[in-house]
Design a protein around this motif. Sequence first.
Motif, mmCIF file in Angstrom:
data_model
loop_
_atom_site.group_PDB
_atom_site.id
_atom_site.type_symbol
_atom_site.label_atom_id
_atom_site.label_comp_id
_atom_site.label_asym_id
_atom_site.label_seq_id
_atom_site.Cartn_x
_atom_site.Cartn_y
_atom_site.Cartn_z
ATOM 1 N N PRO A 83 0.764 -1.255 0.000
ATOM 2 C CA PRO A 83 0.000 0.000 0.000
ATOM 3 C C PRO A 83 0.795 1.305 0.000
ATOM 4 O O PRO A 83 0.628 2.126 -0.902
ATOM 5 N N GLU A 84 1.674 1.524 1.012
ATOM 6 C CA GLU A 84 2.410 2.788 1.030
ATOM 7 C C GLU A 84 3.522 2.814 -0.008
ATOM 8 O O GLU A 84 3.988 3.878 -0.412
ATOM 9 N N THR A 85 3.963 1.633 -0.446
ATOM 10 C CA THR A 85 5.083 1.552 -1.386
ATOM 11 C C THR A 85 4.806 2.327 -2.667
ATOM 12 O O THR A 85 5.655 3.092 -3.145
ATOM 13 N N ARG A 134 -11.442 4.188 2.971
ATOM 14 C CA ARG A 134 -11.110 3.683 1.640
ATOM 15 C C ARG A 134 -12.261 3.807 0.645
ATOM 16 O O ARG A 134 -12.093 3.491 -0.541
ATOM 17 N N THR A 135 -13.423 4.246 1.109
ATOM 18 C CA THR A 135 -14.519 4.472 0.174
ATOM 19 C C THR A 135 -14.359 5.805 -0.552
ATOM 20 O O THR A 135 -15.028 6.048 -1.563
ATOM 21 N N ILE A 136 -13.487 6.664 -0.040
ATOM 22 C CA ILE A 136 -13.226 7.961 -0.682
ATOM 23 C C ILE A 136 -12.144 7.751 -1.740
ATOM 24 O O ILE A 136 -10.994 7.445 -1.419
ATOM 25 N N LYS A 137 -12.527 7.910 -3.012
ATOM 26 C CA LYS A 137 -11.615 7.623 -4.115
ATOM 27 C C LYS A 137 -11.611 8.762 -5.124
ATOM 28 O O LYS A 137 -12.630 9.425 -5.328
ATOM 29 N N VAL A 138 -10.466 8.974 -5.742
ATOM 30 C CA VAL A 138 -10.347 9.960 -6.814
ATOM 31 C C VAL A 138 -9.585 9.302 -7.958
ATOM 32 O O VAL A 138 -8.431 8.894 -7.793
ATOM 33 N N GLY A 161 -3.472 13.288 3.135
ATOM 34 C CA GLY A 161 -3.461 11.924 3.665
ATOM 35 C C GLY A 161 -3.932 10.854 2.706
ATOM 36 O O GLY A 161 -4.100 9.694 3.108
ATOM 37 N N MET A 162 -4.149 11.221 1.440
ATOM 38 C CA MET A 162 -4.556 10.211 0.475
ATOM 39 C C MET A 162 -3.322 9.438 -0.012
ATOM 40 O O MET A 162 -2.201 9.957 -0.009
ATOM 41 N N ILE A 163 -3.537 8.173 -0.408
ATOM 42 C CA ILE A 163 -2.453 7.351 -0.931
ATOM 43 C C ILE A 163 -2.882 6.754 -2.271
ATOM 44 O O ILE A 163 -4.063 6.773 -2.616
#
Length: 295
Positions: free
Chosen positions: A171-173, A199-203, A222-224
Amino acid sequence: MFRNAVSYSFNENFTLTIDQIENALSTKPKRSLSSQEIESWAAEEFIKGDDRYCLDATNGFILFKFNIQTRVLPAQVVNKAVNDKIEIIKEKEQRNISKKERAEIKENILFELIPRSFIKEKCVNCMVSTNDRRLIVDTQSFAMADEITSLLRSCLGSLAITPLSALYHIPETITQWRNKPPADIELLEEFQLISSLDRTIKVNHKNTSLYSNQVNEHIEEGMILKYVRMSFDEKIEFTLDDLFLLRKIKFAVEPENKTEDEYENIQSQAFLESKELNLLLDKIIANISSIPNRA
């Protein structure tokens, strides 16, 4: 050969011989569905002239594929037939239908409709890299990959494997690669950002620079990165997501020496793609963190 890749690592050294695998696969030959069968899984054959093979192997790579036949019987068709039958009974006998009787009616309807249903057929490619102790299944469905590995396990008797997603932390990679991607890997302008808290917030982004002000703001909030389209050594384009799933793989490689034999050309292409795909997985693994006590 591969459009997607769910990847597994063998837990032990790979000791099965090619003959053992071929003999195991031959126990699941392709056949026609019986009148009441919903689904059938079988080993698909490679065909060259009059010769038929359950697998193809060379230089440490073993290629095989499974054929899946599934009857297509839409729920709305079944429900309409059941409701029509119930209405006829109600009108004729002037009574209500219990849940138990409705279930029996549905069972009878299915028995009548299944033999007449359309059969959908597909093949799923698989590859074993004996040198890398790795199994790759060409699907973007983990449920499908589980079905394939279960079938393979039933053929072989045992199959000690672990998904790469359970061995390596993704994930963070991907987000970290935005600042310094691995050598030979280029991050492209197609990706999805998700909130690390919800995780329901997506762009979704396409044709957008990963380094635009808008993306910078999302990252600061804070989005990944959930997934990113990438290119490896200008030979493979693919999408990598945070579940270690490779999707929409496109190869830009061809064998140097083609022949007049179409089967040999297809075979050469398949093994070349297998080699490049394993090199890509090696590159990804070398640049991500192992999960403690799992690798």
